[in-house]
Design an enzyme around this catalytic site. Structure first.
Site, short mmCIF file in Angstrom:
data_model
loop_
_atom_site.label_atom_id
_atom_site.label_comp_id
_atom_site.label_asym_id
_atom_site.label_seq_id
_atom_site.Cartn_x
_atom_site.Cartn_y
_atom_site.Cartn_z
CE1 TYR A 125 -3.72 2.37 0.12
CE2 TYR A 125 -2.36 3.54 1.71
CZ TYR A 125 -3.44 3.51 0.84
OH TYR A 125 -4.22 4.62 0.68
CD GLN A 187 -11.16 3.09 -0.55
OE1 GLN A 187 -11.27 3.11 0.68
NE2 GLN A 187 -11.11 4.21 -1.27
CG ASN A 210 -5.68 7.37 6.44
OD1 ASN A 210 -5.96 6.18 6.55
ND2 ASN A 210 -6.28 8.15 5.56
CB SER A 234 4.89 9.92 9.77
OG SER A 234 6.28 9.79 9.90
CD GLN A 256 8.68 12.30 10.10
OE1 GLN A 256 7.77 11.50 10.20
NE2 GLN A 256 9.46 12.35 9.04
CG HIS A 259 4.71 12.69 6.89
ND1 HIS A 259 4.67 12.02 5.68
CD2 HIS A 259 5.96 12.51 7.36
CE1 HIS A 259 5.84 11.48 5.45
NE2 HIS A 259 6.65 11.77 6.45
CD GLU A 323 7.24 6.44 11.68
OE1 GLU A 323 7.13 5.93 10.55
OE2 GLU A 323 6.66 7.51 11.99
CG HIS A 324 11.16 8.55 12.04
ND1 HIS A 324 9.83 8.83 11.75
CD2 HIS A 324 11.62 7.80 11.01
CE1 HIS A 324 9.51 8.28 10.60
NE2 HIS A 324 10.57 7.65 10.12
CG ASP A 357 11.31 9.68 5.81
OD1 ASP A 357 11.09 8.65 6.45
OD2 ASP A 357 10.72 10.76 6.03
CD GLU A 411 3.00 -32.98 26.55
OE1 GLU A 411 3.57 -31.94 26.86
OE2 GLU A 411 2.68 -33.26 25.38
CG HIS A 416 2.26 -37.23 20.01
ND1 HIS A 416 0.89 -37.17 19.87
CD2 HIS A 416 2.74 -36.04 19.54
CE1 HIS A 416 0.56 -35.99 19.36
NE2 HIS A 416 1.67 -35.29 19.15
#
Length: 432
Positions: A125, A187, A210, A234, A256, A259, A323-324, A357, A411, A416
């Site tokens: 994406y 979607q 987003n 971000s 940032q 964004h 994140e950064h 980036d 067990e 087994h």
């Protein structure tokens, strides 16, 4: 513009470090409706959502080869060269992540090993809209190719003319993306998760977005479709001491903030002077930015926190799990060693977050919203499955058989134990 907090007590840290959020219940309800519509109506739903959200009629969801050829002509030679340079660095860094697995003999006659196998079908994406992030294609498609993924498809929202940005098409073609589609938002996640008449279903979905995109990724994961991580809006945190240059720090925060309105920036400093100087510099630089309206909305939700010393600053930032994280301090290397929660760290005055980036080589698809406490950024490992193998000789089974049978019997799993005893004619009751 930036709100400054002077030495807040630790009890207030959790509230101060909260990210901007939407009403989760309302968000999930909206996204669920989108997912169900795409699942039921396929391409028709995608076209309807394009008209509703992107204000454009999309007749053909798939990008044609002719569109790719035309797009390449619209990308300047300088930008092509920059994209190729970035691609080379990213490939060089990620190529080193392939590790040759060794065969381990855990005991005589018992061999175990792992094999990395590329996920066959992956979906990328790529955010479009106000900022077409063609750089994200490099960050995702290059490690996918290194991992050996057989089918890599891409979804991105169309512009007002029903097209994708030329740089998106050029970059996707450069790195060998199999199929490109004009659809965005929740979607697009639904299309890749469930498949439509035009868009094939994939096994794992990658890419930032987003809160709608992030929510969609988390919801389709419940239906068995893997995702890279919950990568949302971000964010950046900057740690600055009295040696930091306020101009540099302000530029990093704004890089940032631009964004989008739901991004967040955080400055943590040991100096009240730096806090006020950076805040003033942010306002000066903001006025020069084409995307200043987006940045201003982000800054309204962002903070400057002044703390007593660097130890407290690192503690706070590890709790935030950015994140950064940019470290603009004296002895930045030593401070970086104390970081345990961050997506990616930028050390020193000449390591702006924007190099990561685009072109340094590291991946910019990183965990946000505090997920860096448990998640890593995207890497070649994100695109592979690790399959384990074992091979035993008869002597190896004899060596390990008693332990297996005793454990299986304890067990209560007799079948087994039988899988061993039938081969060795060794009943568990004779071992006890």
């Amino acid at each position: 513009m930036l709100t400054i907090y002077n030495n807040p007590p630790k009890a207030e840290w959790p509230n101060l470090l909260q990210r901007p959020t939407m009403d989760t219940a309302a968000l999930e309800a909206n996204v669920t409706g989108i997912l169900e519509s795409v699942k039921a109506n396929g391409d028709l739903a995608l076209r309807n959502f394009a008209l509703k959200f992107d204000k454009v009629t999309v007749d053909e969801l798939a990008v044609s080869q002719q569109e790719i050829i035309e797009a390449e002509k619209l990308v300047s030679d300088d930008l092509k060269a920059a994209i190729k340079q970035a691609a080379e660095n990213i490939e060089k860094f990620h190529g080193q992540q392939l590790v040759q697995e060794e065969v381990v003999e855990t005991m005589p006659g018992v061999q175990c090993w792992r094999k990395s196998v590329g996920i066959e079908k992956v979906g990328l994406y790529i955010p479009g809209g106000t900022a077409p992030l063609f750089s994200t294609i490099l960050m995702l498609a290059i490690p996918a190719a290194i991992a050996g993924c057989k089918e890599v498809l891409l979804c991105s929202p169309p512009n007002a003319e029903g097209k994708l940005h030329p740089a998106i098409l050029y970059t996707a073609s450069l790195v060998g993306v199999s199929k490109i589609f004009k659809t965005g938002g929740a979607q697009a996640i639904a299309a890749m998760a469930y498949g439509t008449e035009s868009i094939p279903q994939v096994y794992k979905i990658f890419g930032p977005g987003n809160q709608y995109v992030t929510c969609a990724k988390q919801l389709v994961q419940k239906d068995g479709v893997a995702i890279d991580m919950p990568a949302g809006p971000s964010e950046v945190a900057v740690l600055a001491d009295e040696t930091a240059d306020p101009i540099f720090v302000a530029a990093d925060l704004l890089s940032q903030a631009e964004h989008g309105a739901d991004s967040q920036v955080l400055l943590v400093t040991t100096s009240e002077t730096v806090a006020s100087s950076v805040s003033a510099e942010v306002e000066l630089q903001l006025e020069q930015l084409p995307r200043k309206d987006f940045a201003a909305q982000s800054l309204a939700k962002s903070k400057v926190i002044v703390v007593g010393d660097l130890k407290e600053a690192v503690e706070l930032l590890n709790q935030y799990a950015a994140e950064h994280l940019i470290i603009n301090c004296e002895n930045a290397d030593a401070i970086a060693e104390q970081v345990v929660n961050a997506g990616s760290v930028f050390i020193g005055n000449y390591s702006p977050e924007s190099v990561g980036d685009y072109a340094s080589g590291t991946n910019h698809t990183l965990p946000t919203n505090g997920y860096a406490k448990a998640y890593s950024g995207v890497s070649v490992d994100s695109f592979v499955k690790k399959i384990t193998f074992q091979k035993l000789t008869k002597a190896g089974l004899e060596n390990i058989g008693q332990a297996v049978q005793l454990m299986a019997a304890a067990e209560g799993l007799e079948a087994h134990a039988n899988a061993v005893s039938k081969r060795l004619d060794m009943r568990v009751e004779n071992l006890m």
